[in-house]
Write a protein that holds these residues in place. Structure first.
Motif, PDB file in Angstrom:
ATOM      1  N   PRO A   1       0.553  -1.587   0.534  1.00 37.61           N
ATOM      2  CA  PRO A   1      -0.733   0.110   0.074  1.00 37.61           C
ATOM      3  C   PRO A   1       1.150   1.326  -0.077  1.00 37.61           C
ATOM      4  O   PRO A   1       2.213   1.364   0.357  1.00 37.61           O
ATOM      5  N   ALA A   2       0.166   2.135  -0.763  1.00 36.40           N
ATOM      6  CA  ALA A   2       0.678   3.775  -0.242  1.00 36.40           C
ATOM      7  C   ALA A   2       0.833   4.397   0.821  1.00 36.40           C
ATOM      8  O   ALA A   2       1.705   5.127   1.416  1.00 36.40           O
ATOM      9  N   GLU A   3      -0.030   3.930   1.851  1.00 36.38           N
ATOM     10  CA  GLU A   3      -0.498   4.157   3.407  1.00 36.38           C
ATOM     11  C   GLU A   3      -0.423   2.744   3.859  1.00 36.38           C
ATOM     12  O   GLU A   3      -1.452   2.687   3.739  1.00 36.38           O
ATOM     13  N   ILE A   4      -0.599   3.074   5.417  1.00 36.55           N
ATOM     14  CA  ILE A   4      -1.022   1.969   6.342  1.00 36.55           C
ATOM     15  C   ILE A   4      -0.980   2.498   7.292  1.00 36.55           C
ATOM     16  O   ILE A   4      -0.590   3.473   7.765  1.00 36.55           O
ATOM     17  N   GLU A   5      -2.150   2.619   8.495  1.00 35.69           N
ATOM     18  CA  GLU A   5      -2.881   3.095   9.598  1.00 35.69           C
ATOM     19  C   GLU A   5      -3.243   2.168  10.020  1.00 35.69           C
ATOM     20  O   GLU A   5      -3.911   2.081   9.980  1.00 35.69           O
ATOM     21  N   ALA A   6      -2.650   2.128  11.895  1.00 36.00           N
ATOM     22  CA  ALA A   6      -2.631   1.584  12.530  1.00 36.00           C
ATOM     23  C   ALA A   6      -3.498   1.409  13.848  1.00 36.00           C
ATOM     24  O   ALA A   6      -2.785   2.414  14.194  1.00 36.00           O
ATOM     25  N   GLY A   7      -4.531   1.361  14.597  1.00 41.37           N
ATOM     26  CA  GLY A   7      -5.219   1.547  15.561  1.00 41.37           C
ATOM     27  C   GLY A   7      -6.196   0.919  15.889  1.00 41.37           C
ATOM     28  O   GLY A   7      -6.625   0.337  15.033  1.00 41.37           O
ATOM     29  N   ASP A   8      -6.652   1.442  16.882  1.00 36.59           N
ATOM     30  CA  ASP A   8      -7.861   1.609  18.057  1.00 36.59           C
ATOM     31  C   ASP A   8      -9.081   1.796  17.321  1.00 36.59           C
ATOM     32  O   ASP A   8      -8.692   2.601  17.000  1.00 36.59           O
TER      33      ASP A   8
ATOM     34  N   PRO B   1     -14.328   2.112  16.686  1.00 30.80           N
ATOM     35  CA  PRO B   1     -14.512   1.463  17.407  1.00 30.80           C
ATOM     36  C   PRO B   1     -15.464   0.820  17.682  1.00 30.80           C
ATOM     37  O   PRO B   1     -14.644  -0.865  17.885  1.00 30.80           O
ATOM     38  N   TRP B   2     -15.702  -0.093  18.378  1.00 29.94           N
ATOM     39  CA  TRP B   2     -15.847  -0.829  19.103  1.00 29.94           C
ATOM     40  C   TRP B   2     -15.452  -1.604  20.368  1.00 29.94           C
ATOM     41  O   TRP B   2     -13.375  -1.148  20.243  1.00 29.94           O
ATOM     42  N   ILE B   3     -14.786  -3.142  20.415  1.00 29.73           N
ATOM     43  CA  ILE B   3     -13.167  -4.044  20.267  1.00 29.73           C
ATOM     44  C   ILE B   3     -12.936  -4.630  19.384  1.00 29.73           C
ATOM     45  O   ILE B   3     -13.023  -5.237  18.811  1.00 29.73           O
ATOM     46  N   VAL B   4     -12.044  -3.581  18.938  1.00 32.31           N
ATOM     47  CA  VAL B   4     -11.665  -4.089  17.485  1.00 32.31           C
ATOM     48  C   VAL B   4     -10.323  -3.088  17.134  1.00 32.31           C
ATOM     49  O   VAL B   4      -9.966  -2.230  17.215  1.00 32.31           O
ATOM     50  N   HIS B   5      -9.166  -4.217  16.792  1.00 27.73           N
ATOM     51  CA  HIS B   5      -8.524  -3.371  16.285  1.00 27.73           C
ATOM     52  C   HIS B   5      -8.060  -3.099  14.313  1.00 27.73           C
ATOM     53  O   HIS B   5      -8.543  -4.455  13.668  1.00 27.73           O
ATOM     54  N   ARG B   6      -7.418  -2.067  13.971  1.00 30.09           N
ATOM     55  CA  ARG B   6      -7.906  -1.811  12.736  1.00 30.09           C
ATOM     56  C   ARG B   6      -6.667  -1.318  11.582  1.00 30.09           C
ATOM     57  O   ARG B   6      -6.348  -0.093  12.146  1.00 30.09           O
ATOM     58  N   HIS B   7      -6.650  -2.278  10.963  1.00 32.71           N
ATOM     59  CA  HIS B   7      -5.715  -0.860   9.813  1.00 32.71           C
ATOM     60  C   HIS B   7      -6.269  -0.963   8.515  1.00 32.71           C
ATOM     61  O   HIS B   7      -7.265  -1.178   7.929  1.00 32.71           O
ATOM     62  N   ARG B   8      -5.893   0.819   8.534  1.00 31.49           N
ATOM     63  CA  ARG B   8      -6.808   1.523   7.631  1.00 31.49           C
ATOM     64  C   ARG B   8      -5.520   1.374   6.482  1.00 31.49           C
ATOM     65  O   ARG B   8      -4.306   2.531   6.297  1.00 31.49           O
ATOM     66  N   VAL B   9      -6.177   1.680   5.223  1.00 37.31           N
ATOM     67  CA  VAL B   9      -5.187   0.805   4.048  1.00 37.31           C
ATOM     68  C   VAL B   9      -5.024   2.144   2.427  1.00 37.31           C
ATOM     69  O   VAL B   9      -6.196   1.592   2.195  1.00 37.31           O
ATOM     70  N   THR B  10      -4.542   2.582   2.203  1.00 34.66           N
ATOM     71  CA  THR B  10      -4.968   2.985   1.019  1.00 34.66           C
ATOM     72  C   THR B  10      -3.907   2.868  -0.116  1.00 34.66           C
ATOM     73  O   THR B  10      -2.579   2.420   0.207  1.00 34.66           O
ATOM     74  N   LEU B  11      -4.273   2.382  -1.037  1.00 39.25           N
ATOM     75  CA  LEU B  11      -4.038   1.684  -2.863  1.00 39.25           C
ATOM     76  C   LEU B  11      -3.209   2.605  -4.040  1.00 39.25           C
ATOM     77  O   LEU B  11      -4.889   2.731  -4.268  1.00 39.25           O
ATOM     78  N   ARG B  12      -3.250   3.408  -4.308  1.00 36.09           N
ATOM     79  CA  ARG B  12      -2.484   4.843  -5.259  1.00 36.09           C
ATOM     80  C   ARG B  12      -2.616   3.925  -6.625  1.00 36.09           C
ATOM     81  O   ARG B  12      -3.164   4.517  -7.562  1.00 36.09           O
ATOM     82  N   GLU B  13      -1.661   2.710  -6.799  1.00 34.68           N
ATOM     83  CA  GLU B  13      -1.305   2.177  -7.969  1.00 34.68           C
ATOM     84  C   GLU B  13      -2.693   1.633  -8.810  1.00 34.68           C
ATOM     85  O   GLU B  13      -3.689   0.523  -8.380  1.00 34.68           O
ATOM     86  N   ALA B  14      -2.912   1.622 -10.276  1.00 36.29           N
ATOM     87  CA  ALA B  14      -3.711   0.529 -10.383  1.00 36.29           C
ATOM     88  C   ALA B  14      -3.033  -0.933 -10.437  1.00 36.29           C
ATOM     89  O   ALA B  14      -2.671  -0.937 -10.599  1.00 36.29           O
ATOM     90  N   LEU B  15      -4.103  -1.463 -10.338  1.00 35.92           N
ATOM     91  CA  LEU B  15      -4.296  -2.651  -9.520  1.00 35.92           C
ATOM     92  C   LEU B  15      -5.504  -3.629  -9.643  1.00 35.92           C
ATOM     93  O   LEU B  15      -6.451  -3.222 -10.251  1.00 35.92           O
ATOM     94  N   SER B  16      -5.035  -5.358 -10.487  1.00 43.26           N
ATOM     95  CA  SER B  16      -6.672  -5.643 -11.435  1.00 43.26           C
ATOM     96  C   SER B  16      -6.267  -7.005  -9.959  1.00 43.26           C
ATOM     97  O   SER B  16      -7.539  -7.590  -9.812  1.00 43.26           O
ATOM     98  N   GLU B  17      -5.305  -7.211  -9.141  1.00 41.77           N
ATOM     99  CA  GLU B  17      -5.458  -7.940  -8.035  1.00 41.77           C
ATOM    100  C   GLU B  17      -4.961  -7.358  -6.570  1.00 41.77           C
ATOM    101  O   GLU B  17      -3.619  -7.018  -6.498  1.00 41.77           O
ATOM    102  N   LEU B  18      -5.534  -8.379  -5.581  1.00 43.40           N
ATOM    103  CA  LEU B  18      -5.051  -7.459  -4.357  1.00 43.40           C
ATOM    104  C   LEU B  18      -4.420  -9.186  -3.727  1.00 43.40           C
ATOM    105  O   LEU B  18      -5.542 -10.014  -3.191  1.00 43.40           O
ATOM    106  N   SER B  19      -3.194  -9.301  -3.061  1.00 40.28           N
ATOM    107  CA  SER B  19      -3.090 -10.511  -1.574  1.00 40.28           C
ATOM    108  C   SER B  19      -2.879  -9.810  -0.322  1.00 40.28           C
ATOM    109  O   SER B  19      -2.532  -8.743   0.168  1.00 40.28           O
TER     110      SER B  19
END
Length: 292
Positions: free
Chosen positions: A47-54, A56-74
């Motif tokens: 990803p171009a950007e990734i942000e990790a943190g808690d 809402p609720w009881i959950v850990h979340r990674h927020r990911v941004t992909l800026r390049e053109a793609l047709s498949e993601l693993s």
């Protein structure tokens, strides 16, 4: 118990995607009796950007941004986790009337408090049919634990596990009418039933032990992320996990990842992308017990 978890997700887009923003809820949130080690998250392409943190609720979340053109993601996540045996359920527990009153009176608006799990949520709307069906389990003098066991056993006995009958957008009402579905549907039915009778109920996302101990049956739902319901049983007991897919309480075979009001709050992966393409998703999960 100690486990090593490997969760792999592949997303195939029907045409090129120019921008994608995703929420990944794959790392277990902090939960009593669990300790997470060596968590690693890998995306291809990176990803171009990734942000990790808690979140809402009881959950850990990674927020990911992909800026390049793609047709498949693993997407791959790996971690080790230690799961301790939960405290034995007490022989006595508050009755339904006491739990209703305590949940309404308790001034706790945190993610662990009961207030947020008393009322309707996007995927767990009220249902008169479910409320009526569940009423016998929730007599005012009934123990909350006995009510939970009775409701869980009824779902297990009356509903058929069928991975083709529903999808991630199926409502609790639709699953109830069919009497078919998967762990997500059974958890939602249990949640709607409990809330209809004043009992705080939450949706839990996690994993199941893939291979059972010798001589024990294999639990249903172990090949993907699993879901179960948690009922608030008063301040002394707290949250107790009920797995209606397998008619068991959540124990050391259950690995907690996140808890929210319903699936929409804690979906493992969601987000948006720019483009008109459809997408196909495949998931594989391996839960390996690790010897000390």
């Amino acid at each position: 118990m100690r486990y090593r978890i490997h969760h792999s997700t592949s997303l195939l887009y029907d045409s090129v995607v120019r921008l994608a923003r995703l929420n990944l809820r794959l790392k277990p949130a902090a939960w009593p009796g669990q300790r997470v080690e060596n968590f690693a998250l890998k995306l291809d392409p990176p990803p171009a950007e990734i942000e990790a943190g808690d979140g809402p609720w009881i959950v850990h979340r990674h927020r990911v941004t992909l800026r390049e053109a793609l047709s498949e993601l693993s997407i791959e996540s790996r971690f080790d986790i230690e799961v301790n045996e939960p405290a034995a359920a007490p022989e006595e527990a508050p009755d339904i009337a006491s739990i209703r009153a305590a949940a309404l009176a308790l001034p706790d608006l945190s993610a662990m408090g009961p207030a947020s799990y008393l009322f309707a949520s996007p995927m767990a709307s009220p249902s008169a049919a479910i409320a009526e069906w569940a009423a016998p389990f929730f007599a005012s003098g009934q123990s909350v634990l006995a009510a939970g066991h009775g409701l869980m056993g009824a779902i297990y006995a009356q509903f058929a596990y069928d991975g083709t009958a529903t999808n991630v957008t199926t409502t609790a009402q639709d699953a109830f009418e069919q009497k078919r579905g998967v762990c997500q549907d059974f958890a939602h039915v249990m949640i709607v039933a409990a809330r209809a009778h004043g009992i705080p109920a939450a949706y839990v996302s996690g994993y199941l032990r893939t291979l059972p101990p010798p001589g024990q049956p294999r639990l249903v739902g172990a090949d993907a992320m699993h879901a179960w319901a948690a009922l608030w049983c008063g301040q002394d007991i707290g949250w107790v996990g009920f797995d209606p897919t397998n008619d068991v309480l959540a124990g050391t075979d259950h690995i907690f990842v996140a808890m929210g009001r319903d699936y929409a709050d804690i979906a493992p992966i969601d987000g948006v992308f720019m483009g008109g393409a459809g997408q196909r998703l495949s998931v594989s999960v391996d839960v390996e017990p690790v010897e000390d």
